[in-house]
Design an enzyme around this catalytic site. Structure first.
Site, PDB file in Angstrom:
ATOM      1  N   HIS A  76       0.859  -1.295   0.064  1.00 27.22           N
ATOM      2  CA  HIS A  76       0.127   0.076  -0.091  1.00 27.22           C
ATOM      3  C   HIS A  76       0.805   1.172  -0.088  1.00 27.22           C
ATOM      4  CE1 HIS A  76      -3.355   2.791   1.478  1.00 27.22           C
ATOM      5  NE2 HIS A  76      -3.876   2.268   0.566  1.00 27.22           N
ATOM      6  N   CYS A  77       2.186   1.195   0.713  1.00 29.40           N
ATOM      7  CA  CYS A  77       2.908   2.346   0.815  1.00 29.40           C
ATOM      8  C   CYS A  77       3.404   2.717  -0.567  1.00 29.40           C
ATOM      9  CB  CYS A  77       4.171   2.177   1.790  1.00 29.40           C
ATOM     10  SG  CYS A  77       3.445   1.772   3.461  1.00 29.40           S
TER      11      CYS A  77
END
Length: 327
Positions: free
Chosen positions: A319-320
């Site tokens: 996600h980062c």
């Protein structure tokens, strides 16, 4: 003049593209990013079966290596990047009265801890490639610090948003007013602290995520030695008292890189895209448990686990390092 109402689509809304970062600064990866590049390439190849993938390459070498690795399934675009963390350095795309617009915020290296050349130019560059107008904000905000359900609710943490290393003496009221202006939200659910040793100062995308309107997901501790047991239990309790529907999955348990210091590994750092959810795994046993718990929560989507331990060495996970573009 009344400001146009905006809304931030939830991550499960239809997407026209998914941007992924590509490592380019060897010093940020202990001198060797081959393992991270291999794991990222596997993610890109898997995601390309569901959505158009665009790879942000911050140098000529990064563009060449990304093209060699995934150029047959993804579009490699050379844009300014510090490294791969597009969730925090890229634009946040909202829907306004005249269509999509790119919300860009000041980026200060997660409170001044990691300042990399190119990071402050990434958001407008990606917006330019997508042909989306920019609305610039003077406040400091990273995309991983917030999560929305598309119906006016937003999750965040006090540890991050009220940290004086971001916006000085911001109060909850200050933050809520800024979030309402930027994203059109009308309810902010405040959590406390994030995971141990998280250099982002407790980004919410590592601890709690909306998976449907009013339905939030968090982790329960795995085993007696889970270093985040108290934090995870406090998060679940707070979400329940907020009146949300709450589901939980297993945490990865204790993860370290040989020095005994826990690193912020999390199954919550998954990426949702059209028809699929990509979940980072760090240990085969606990990863399989988390995937089994997740699959019933995403009907109509394939839940796919992929190794992410080498990406975690850089400080984050799936996600980062991704940023969706709504359709």
């Amino acid at each position: 003049m009344t400001e146009a109402v905006v809304s931030l689509p939830p991550e499960w809304a239809p997407q026209s593209a998914l941007w992924c970062g590509w490592p380019r600064l060897a010093e940020e990866w202990g001198g060797n990013y081959d393992g991270a590049r291999a794991e990222i390439a596997a993610l890109i190849r898997a995601a390309a079966g569901f959505v158009t993938v665009k790879v942000a390459a911050g140098s000529e070498e990064a563009a060449r290596s990304a093209s060699e690795a995934v150029g047959d399934v993804a579009q490699v675009v050379q844009v300014p990047t510090g490294d791969i963390w597009l969730r925090d350095t890229g634009p946040i795309i909202t829907r306004g009265a005249n269509g999509f617009q790119a919300e860009t915020f000041r980026f200060n290296g997660w409170g001044g801890k990691y300042l990399m050349p190119g990071d402050t130019e990434t958001a407008p560059a990606i917006a330019g490639v997508e042909g989306i107008d920019v609305r610039a904000h003077e406040t400091v905000l990273e995309g991983g610090a917030i999560d929305v359900d598309g119906e006016g609710r937003l999750l965040t943490t006090r540890q991050c948003l009220l940290n004086p290393n971001r916006n000085g003496a911001w109060t909850e009221a200050d933050a809520e007013a800024a979030l309402a202006r930027a994203f059109g939200v009308n309810e902010v659910i405040w959590l406390g602290d994030g995971l141990l040793n998280d250099h982002t100062d407790g980004h919410v995308d590592n601890i709690a995520r909306f998976i449907a309107p009013g339905h939030v997901l968090c982790q329960h501790p795995t085993g007696l030695k889970d270093p985040n047991a108290d934090v995870l239990l406090a998060i679940e309790d707070r979400l329940r008292t907020a009146g949300l529907m709450v589901s939980t999955i297993s945490s990865p348990g204790p993860v370290d890189f040989g020095d005994g210091q826990p690193v912020p590994a999390s199954h919550m750092n998954f990426t949702i895209t059209n028809g699929a959810v990509f979940v980072p795994t760090y240990d085969e046993r606990f990863g399989l448990v988390a995937l089994a718990e997740l699959r019933p929560l995403f009907p109509g989507r394939k839940v796919i686990g992929l190794p992410a331990l080498n990406i975690l060495r850089g400080g984050g996970s799936f996600h980062c390092m991704t940023r969706e573009i709504p359709a």
